[in-house]
Design a protein around this motif. Structure first.
Motif, PDB file in Angstrom:
ATOM      1  N   LEU A   1       0.830  -1.203   0.000  1.00 36.76           N
ATOM      2  CA  LEU A   1       0.000   0.000   0.000  1.00 36.76           C
ATOM      3  C   LEU A   1       0.868   1.257   0.000  1.00 36.76           C
ATOM      4  O   LEU A   1       0.603   2.214  -0.736  1.00 36.76           O
ATOM      5  CB  LEU A   1      -0.927  -0.012   1.221  1.00 36.76           C
ATOM      6  N   ASN A   2       1.926   1.262   0.811  1.00 40.30           N
ATOM      7  CA  ASN A   2       2.855   2.401   0.829  1.00 40.30           C
ATOM      8  C   ASN A   2       3.502   2.605  -0.534  1.00 40.30           C
ATOM      9  O   ASN A   2       3.677   3.747  -0.995  1.00 40.30           O
ATOM     10  CB  ASN A   2       3.944   2.172   1.881  1.00 40.30           C
TER      11      ASN A   2
ATOM     12  N   ASP B   1       4.042   5.807  -5.446  1.00 35.94           N
ATOM     13  CA  ASP B   1       4.040   5.914  -6.909  1.00 35.94           C
ATOM     14  C   ASP B   1       2.970   6.885  -7.391  1.00 35.94           C
ATOM     15  O   ASP B   1       3.214   7.709  -8.289  1.00 35.94           O
ATOM     16  CB  ASP B   1       3.809   4.531  -7.529  1.00 35.94           C
ATOM     17  N   ASN B   2       1.787   6.798  -6.819  1.00 36.51           N
ATOM     18  CA  ASN B   2       0.680   7.649  -7.269  1.00 36.51           C
ATOM     19  C   ASN B   2       0.906   9.112  -6.935  1.00 36.51           C
ATOM     20  O   ASN B   2       0.627  10.006  -7.748  1.00 36.51           O
ATOM     21  CB  ASN B   2      -0.635   7.164  -6.655  1.00 36.51           C
ATOM     22  N   LEU B   3       1.394   9.367  -5.723  1.00 35.58           N
ATOM     23  CA  LEU B   3       1.630  10.765  -5.345  1.00 35.58           C
ATOM     24  C   LEU B   3       2.770  11.370  -6.156  1.00 35.58           C
ATOM     25  O   LEU B   3       2.758  12.560  -6.474  1.00 35.58           O
ATOM     26  CB  LEU B   3       1.921  10.850  -3.846  1.00 35.58           C
TER      27      LEU B   3
ATOM     28  N   ARG C   1      -7.772   5.267  -7.764  1.00 35.32           N
ATOM     29  CA  ARG C   1      -8.449   5.217  -6.455  1.00 35.32           C
ATOM     30  C   ARG C   1      -8.874   3.786  -6.138  1.00 35.32           C
ATOM     31  O   ARG C   1      -8.727   3.308  -5.004  1.00 35.32           O
ATOM     32  CB  ARG C   1      -9.669   6.129  -6.465  1.00 35.32           C
ATOM     33  N   ASN C   2      -9.414   3.091  -7.139  1.00 34.61           N
ATOM     34  CA  ASN C   2      -9.839   1.709  -6.918  1.00 34.61           C
ATOM     35  C   ASN C   2      -8.657   0.808  -6.571  1.00 34.61           C
ATOM     36  O   ASN C   2      -8.780  -0.108  -5.745  1.00 34.61           O
ATOM     37  CB  ASN C   2     -10.551   1.181  -8.165  1.00 34.61           C
ATOM     38  N   LYS C   3      -7.506   1.082  -7.197  1.00 35.12           N
ATOM     39  CA  LYS C   3      -6.314   0.276  -6.901  1.00 35.12           C
ATOM     40  C   LYS C   3      -5.891   0.473  -5.452  1.00 35.12           C
ATOM     41  O   LYS C   3      -5.553  -0.488  -4.749  1.00 35.12           O
ATOM     42  CB  LYS C   3      -5.184   0.666  -7.850  1.00 35.12           C
ATOM     43  N   ILE C   4      -5.904   1.734  -4.986  1.00 39.27           N
ATOM     44  CA  ILE C   4      -5.531   2.016  -3.606  1.00 39.27           C
ATOM     45  C   ILE C   4      -6.545   1.385  -2.650  1.00 39.27           C
ATOM     46  O   ILE C   4      -6.168   0.811  -1.614  1.00 39.27           O
ATOM     47  CB  ILE C   4      -5.438   3.535  -3.359  1.00 39.27           C
ATOM     48  N   GLU C   5      -7.835   1.472  -2.999  1.00 41.26           N
ATOM     49  CA  GLU C   5      -8.850   0.884  -2.125  1.00 41.26           C
ATOM     50  C   GLU C   5      -8.669  -0.630  -2.015  1.00 41.26           C
ATOM     51  O   GLU C   5      -8.805  -1.211  -0.940  1.00 41.26           O
ATOM     52  CB  GLU C   5     -10.249   1.202  -2.656  1.00 41.26           C
ATOM     53  N   THR C   6      -8.332  -1.286  -3.131  1.00 46.68           N
ATOM     54  CA  THR C   6      -8.113  -2.739  -3.116  1.00 46.68           C
ATOM     55  C   THR C   6      -6.973  -3.111  -2.188  1.00 46.68           C
ATOM     56  O   THR C   6      -7.070  -4.040  -1.383  1.00 46.68           O
ATOM     57  CB  THR C   6      -7.816  -3.243  -4.542  1.00 46.68           C
ATOM     58  N   LYS C   7      -5.871  -2.358  -2.272  1.00 46.43           N
ATOM     59  CA  LYS C   7      -4.720  -2.654  -1.417  1.00 46.43           C
ATOM     60  C   LYS C   7      -5.021  -2.332   0.047  1.00 46.43           C
ATOM     61  O   LYS C   7      -4.576  -3.049   0.950  1.00 46.43           O
ATOM     62  CB  LYS C   7      -3.496  -1.871  -1.904  1.00 46.43           C
ATOM     63  N   ALA C   8      -5.766  -1.256   0.296  1.00 50.69           N
ATOM     64  CA  ALA C   8      -6.114  -0.903   1.667  1.00 50.69           C
ATOM     65  C   ALA C   8      -7.011  -1.960   2.296  1.00 50.69           C
ATOM     66  O   ALA C   8      -6.826  -2.346   3.463  1.00 50.69           O
ATOM     67  CB  ALA C   8      -6.800   0.464   1.699  1.00 50.69           C
ATOM     68  N   ARG C   9      -7.969  -2.464   1.519  1.00 54.69           N
ATOM     69  CA  ARG C   9      -8.865  -3.500   2.043  1.00 54.69           C
ATOM     70  C   ARG C   9      -8.141  -4.836   2.211  1.00 54.69           C
ATOM     71  O   ARG C   9      -8.464  -5.624   3.102  1.00 54.69           O
ATOM     72  CB  ARG C   9     -10.080  -3.659   1.131  1.00 54.69           C
ATOM     73  N   LYS C  10      -7.153  -5.085   1.362  1.00 55.41           N
ATOM     74  CA  LYS C  10      -6.362  -6.305   1.496  1.00 55.41           C
ATOM     75  C   LYS C  10      -5.584  -6.286   2.808  1.00 55.41           C
ATOM     76  O   LYS C  10      -5.513  -7.296   3.527  1.00 55.41           O
ATOM     77  CB  LYS C  10      -5.399  -6.428   0.307  1.00 55.41           C
TER      78      LYS C  10
END
Length: 327
Positions: A196-197, A202-204, A220-229
């Motif tokens: 997630l970090n 990379d995104n920022l 955003r969806n990619k970050i949400e997927t990793k956060a939920r994982k």
């Protein structure tokens, strides 16, 4: 345990702080053990009567007050000195990890994201503060309490004290089971937060490109997927904890029920005085509390060990090209 012993080498420079912390822990433990004995003595005075009751009670009160004043200073030393040692160890370890990263060949970085490496330098090393400043002092403090309380319970009534020990083997079995089951989940959670970090970094760093190509929703969806994982991984570990801690509390409560039932029977039959019963029950509450704390520490320790595995994975990596001695 090899990771724990390797981590202790980093504390060698600050061993004097840990020694002072240990002395403070012993002092705090002595005060904690003194309080129920005072309650027992006051009960004996009240039930025994006599002309000097008030003078004896005032003497105990003054002694107890002085002990509490000393405990304030000792607790300060215990808390502050352990944190001084732990954060210095973390700073030293972060420097060591970064210095080693500088030595590694460029091939090492070909399949590593910057955010993952930053997570090892920052997040994983921070877990060690929990171990040095909290877990190790908690273990030492509660072991001292267990030894002291067991000795005093044996002094009051050794037959009844033996009943207190009945749940202990089961608690040790539960702790071993928990330790072996929970570490993989903490290790997985550490990897997921590193991923997630990495994605966030990379995104920022590429926020201009994301906005220019209108990729806000997919990213955003990619970050949400990793956060939920990551949330799913940590919840697996917390699920194990939610089973483990109530089980330990139940074992402790069974011991308390047994002691009260048997102790009450002995007291009614004249085998124990009222003061001894009150003192025994007061110490009984202190006996099982450290066991529950040690069970919680087992969770923190496994979390720290999961982080240490990732740290030493970096430190144990050798560069492809090694300089000759004296180069």
């Amino acid at each position: 345990m090899r990771y724990a012993f390797r981590l202790l080498k980093f504390t060698k420079k600050y061993s004097y702080l840990l020694v002072l912390t240990g002395i403070a822990i012993i002092g705090v433990t002595a005060v904690n053990l003194y309080v129920p004995w005072c309650i027992r003595d006051v009960t004996a005075i009240l039930t025994g009567g006599g002309p000097d009751m008030l003078a004896s009670i005032y003497h105990i009160a003054w002694m107890l007050g002085a002990a509490y004043v000393g405990k304030v200073f000792l607790r300060f030393c215990q808390s502050y000195l352990s944190h001084v040692a732990s954060w210095n160890v973390v700073a030293q370890l972060r420097t060591e990890v970064y210095a080693h990263l500088q030595k590694l060949s460029l091939s090492y970085y070909s399949n590593k994201q910057t955010g993952q490496l930053m997570s090892r330098v920052m997040n994983d090393t921070a877990l060690l503060e929990q171990m040095v400043a909290h877990s190790i002092p908690d273990v030492a403090s509660n072991i001292f309490i267990l030894i002291g309380v067991t000795t005093l319970l044996m002094t009051i009534n050794w037959q009844l004290a033996l009943l207190v020990l009945i749940p202990i083997p089961l608690i040790f079995v539960l702790t071993y089971w928990f330790s072996t089951r929970v570490r993989p989940y903490f290790r997985k959670a550490a990897q997921d937060i590193a991923d997630l970090n990495a994605a966030l970094q990379d995104n920022l760093s590429g926020i201009r490109e994301i906005q220019a190509f209108n990729q806000q929703v997919p990213e955003r969806n990619k970050i949400e997927t990793k956060a939920r994982k990551h949330a799913k991984s940590i919840l697996h570990a917390l699920f194990m904890s939610a089973i483990f801690h109530p089980s330990v509390e139940f074992c402790a409560s069974v011991g308390t029920v047994i002691v009260i039932a048997v102790g009450g029977t002995i007291a009614v039959n004249g085998g124990m005085s009222t003061a001894d019963v009150v003192g025994f029950i007061a110490y009984l509450s202190m006996f099982y509390a450290p066991i529950e704390v040690l069970a919680r520490v087992a969770e923190d320790f496994q979390n720290a060990m999961a982080g240490s595995e990732r740290i030493f994975e970096v430190l144990d990596t050798e560069p492809d090209i090694v300089d000759r001695p004296g180069a």
